[in-house]
Design a protein around this motif. Structure first.
Motif, PDB file in Angstrom:
ATOM      1  N   ARG A  64      -4.404 -34.578 -22.685  1.00 17.10           N
ATOM      2  CA  ARG A  64      -4.574 -35.801 -21.768  1.00 17.10           C
ATOM      3  C   ARG A  64      -5.729 -36.675 -21.925  1.00 17.10           C
ATOM      4  O   ARG A  64      -6.727 -36.174 -22.761  1.00 17.10           O
ATOM      5  CB  ARG A  64      -4.417 -35.150 -20.235  1.00 17.10           C
ATOM      6  N   LYS A  65      -6.093 -37.800 -21.134  1.00 15.27           N
ATOM      7  CA  LYS A  65      -7.168 -38.427 -21.455  1.00 15.27           C
ATOM      8  C   LYS A  65      -8.219 -37.683 -20.863  1.00 15.27           C
ATOM      9  O   LYS A  65      -8.382 -37.084 -19.980  1.00 15.27           O
ATOM     10  CB  LYS A  65      -6.977 -39.725 -20.569  1.00 15.27           C
ATOM     11  N   GLY A  66      -9.499 -37.681 -21.645  1.00 16.11           N
ATOM     12  CA  GLY A  66     -10.489 -36.916 -20.973  1.00 16.11           C
ATOM     13  C   GLY A  66     -10.690 -35.530 -21.475  1.00 16.11           C
ATOM     14  O   GLY A  66     -11.697 -34.885 -21.292  1.00 16.11           O
ATOM     15  N   ASP A  67      -9.655 -35.083 -22.434  1.00 18.93           N
ATOM     16  CA  ASP A  67      -9.813 -33.634 -22.965  1.00 18.93           C
ATOM     17  C   ASP A  67     -10.588 -33.730 -24.393  1.00 18.93           C
ATOM     18  O   ASP A  67     -10.832 -34.702 -24.531  1.00 18.93           O
ATOM     19  CB  ASP A  67      -8.360 -33.159 -23.209  1.00 18.93           C
ATOM     20  N   PHE A  68     -10.555 -32.452 -24.746  1.00 18.81           N
ATOM     21  CA  PHE A  68     -11.325 -32.248 -26.016  1.00 18.81           C
ATOM     22  C   PHE A  68     -10.591 -31.513 -26.862  1.00 18.81           C
ATOM     23  O   PHE A  68      -9.752 -30.694 -26.443  1.00 18.81           O
ATOM     24  CB  PHE A  68     -12.733 -31.557 -25.633  1.00 18.81           C
ATOM     25  N   LEU A  69     -10.674 -31.563 -28.160  1.00 17.54           N
ATOM     26  CA  LEU A  69     -10.365 -30.856 -29.350  1.00 17.54           C
ATOM     27  C   LEU A  69     -11.244 -30.550 -30.472  1.00 17.54           C
ATOM     28  O   LEU A  69     -11.798 -31.666 -30.730  1.00 17.54           O
ATOM     29  CB  LEU A  69      -9.122 -31.869 -29.918  1.00 17.54           C
ATOM     30  N   ILE A  70     -11.360 -29.536 -30.738  1.00 16.20           N
ATOM     31  CA  ILE A  70     -11.990 -28.853 -31.771  1.00 16.20           C
ATOM     32  C   ILE A  70     -11.303 -28.322 -32.806  1.00 16.20           C
ATOM     33  O   ILE A  70     -10.372 -27.577 -32.502  1.00 16.20           O
ATOM     34  CB  ILE A  70     -13.037 -27.723 -31.469  1.00 16.20           C
ATOM     35  N   MET A  71     -11.151 -28.555 -34.062  1.00 10.15           N
ATOM     36  CA  MET A  71     -10.402 -28.158 -35.109  1.00 10.15           C
ATOM     37  C   MET A  71     -11.064 -27.482 -36.220  1.00 10.15           C
ATOM     38  O   MET A  71     -12.213 -28.084 -36.489  1.00 10.15           O
ATOM     39  CB  MET A  71      -9.323 -29.215 -35.618  1.00 10.15           C
ATOM     40  N   GLN A  72     -10.716 -26.656 -36.702  1.00  6.49           N
ATOM     41  CA  GLN A  72     -11.189 -26.047 -37.916  1.00  6.49           C
ATOM     42  C   GLN A  72      -9.927 -25.347 -38.975  1.00  6.49           C
ATOM     43  O   GLN A  72      -9.479 -24.299 -38.764  1.00  6.49           O
ATOM     44  CB  GLN A  72     -12.185 -24.914 -37.781  1.00  6.49           C
ATOM     45  N   PHE A  73      -9.982 -26.141 -40.173  1.00  5.22           N
ATOM     46  CA  PHE A  73      -9.063 -25.606 -41.275  1.00  5.22           C
ATOM     47  C   PHE A  73      -9.742 -25.636 -42.379  1.00  5.22           C
ATOM     48  O   PHE A  73     -10.771 -26.247 -42.615  1.00  5.22           O
ATOM     49  CB  PHE A  73      -7.701 -26.682 -41.216  1.00  5.22           C
ATOM     50  N   GLY A  74      -8.956 -25.065 -43.358  1.00  2.00           N
ATOM     51  CA  GLY A  74      -9.531 -25.037 -44.679  1.00  2.00           C
ATOM     52  C   GLY A  74      -9.266 -23.698 -45.378  1.00  2.00           C
ATOM     53  O   GLY A  74      -9.062 -23.718 -46.850  1.00  2.00           O
ATOM     54  N   HIS A  75      -9.277 -22.615 -44.802  1.00  2.00           N
ATOM     55  CA  HIS A  75      -9.109 -21.320 -45.247  1.00  2.00           C
ATOM     56  C   HIS A  75      -7.897 -20.903 -45.858  1.00  2.00           C
ATOM     57  O   HIS A  75      -7.776 -20.496 -47.161  1.00  2.00           O
ATOM     58  CB  HIS A  75      -9.670 -20.334 -44.367  1.00  2.00           C
ATOM     59  N   ASN A  76      -7.056 -21.569 -45.680  1.00  2.00           N
ATOM     60  CA  ASN A  76      -5.640 -21.364 -46.246  1.00  2.00           C
ATOM     61  C   ASN A  76      -5.034 -22.560 -46.940  1.00  2.00           C
ATOM     62  O   ASN A  76      -3.733 -22.902 -47.355  1.00  2.00           O
ATOM     63  CB  ASN A  76      -4.569 -21.048 -44.993  1.00  2.00           C
ATOM     64  N   ASP A  77      -5.728 -23.649 -46.956  1.00  2.00           N
ATOM     65  CA  ASP A  77      -5.354 -24.751 -47.596  1.00  2.00           C
ATOM     66  C   ASP A  77      -5.180 -24.660 -48.968  1.00  2.00           C
ATOM     67  O   ASP A  77      -4.384 -25.440 -49.838  1.00  2.00           O
ATOM     68  CB  ASP A  77      -6.142 -26.147 -47.314  1.00  2.00           C
TER      69      ASP A  77
END
Length: 267
Positions: free
Chosen positions: A94-107
């Motif tokens: 929703r508006k005002g939320d936060f998202l942290i992402m971390q990918f790369g180990h399986n790419d």
């Protein structure tokens, strides 16, 4: 009697209106997405191995922000995006939320192998390759690592979220007494994808690597990993990684997420 009833109803309406007007806004949610280095197994120390997302809540005032670890072990940016996991997370944002992402180990794997078929094209470009996916048994157009990162950033931002892209934590791999870094591969591409999509960038790979180098190979191997796994840390290692995420958050100018850190973390 009727007058008394009218007065009672009026008072009830006033009280209800007052409650609605003074009701505190819903807490924002911090969503975490990524692979098993963010959430290993069920996030409860499966096999003695942990992801850093399992401890991040300890640094936040959870009366003011909700933390949801939606990472899924074994996923790459591609498989998280197009095999249902992202489609399950996105509607919750929703508006005002936060998202942290971390990918790369399986790419960094084959695009169309029969075991996983989760690899992505290296880099952040627009090149594609059409394959037959033996897992889904369908034709699929595969994009670059950066394309999938940008796509998730763009979709989350369109929902009103603030997004942070992390470079992947370093593995327990060493050369000449220095831990191997990802600053010429997925760390570099994570940064470039974040910049291109207008997300914040958290250089988790460098923050953790600097700590590892300072402590030394022998101590790191003995303290943060077991002898059977060079990617997934034990609890002590995951806690270190989580603390480094917080260190990175505190160092990002303009990132409002830091205001939800608890008093101890703010010191």
């Amino acid at each position: 009697m009727k007058q008394a009833l009218k007065v009672s109803l009026f008072v009830a309406v006033v009280l209800l209106s007052s409650f609605i007007l003074t009701k505190p806004a819903d807490k924002p949610t911090l969503f975490l997405i990524g692979d098993s280095t963010v959430r290993n197994g069920q996030g409860k120390g499966d096999g003695g191995l942990w992801g850093w997302g399992s401890f991040l809540h300890e640094f936040f005032d959870t009366t003011k922000v909700t933390i949801r670890n939606e990472a899924l072990g074994g996923t790459s940016s591609r498989s998280f995006f197009n095999r249902g996991r992202w489609q399950a997370v996105l509607p919750q944002i929703r508006k005002g939320d936060f998202l942290i992402m971390q990918f790369g180990h399986n790419d960094n794997g084959p695009l169309d192998d029969t075991a996983r078929a989760r690899g992505t094209i290296k880099g952040i470009g627009e090149e594609t390759k059409e394959i037959y996916n033996p897992i889904t048994k369908q034709q699929e157009v595969v994009h670059s690592y950066g394309w999938y990162i940008r796509k998730m950033v763009e979709e989350a931002k369109a929902k009103g979220a603030t997004v942070v892209v992390c470079s992947p934590i370093p593995r327990n791999d060493w050369t000449a007494g220095k831990v191997k870094r990802a600053d010429e591969a997925y760390g570099k591409w994570a940064r470039e994808a974040a910049i291109a999509s207008g997300a914040f960038f958290l250089d988790l790979n460098t923050l953790v690597a600097e700590s590892y180098d300072k402590e030394g190979e022998s101590k790191v191997r003995a303290t943060y990993f077991n002898t059977k796994d060079h990617t997934h840390p034990i609890e002590a290692g995951a806690r270190l990684n989580s603390a480094k995420v917080v260190e990175g958050i505190k160092g990002i100018k303009g990132l409002s997420l830091k205001k939800y850190l608890n008093k101890q973390a703010k010191k």
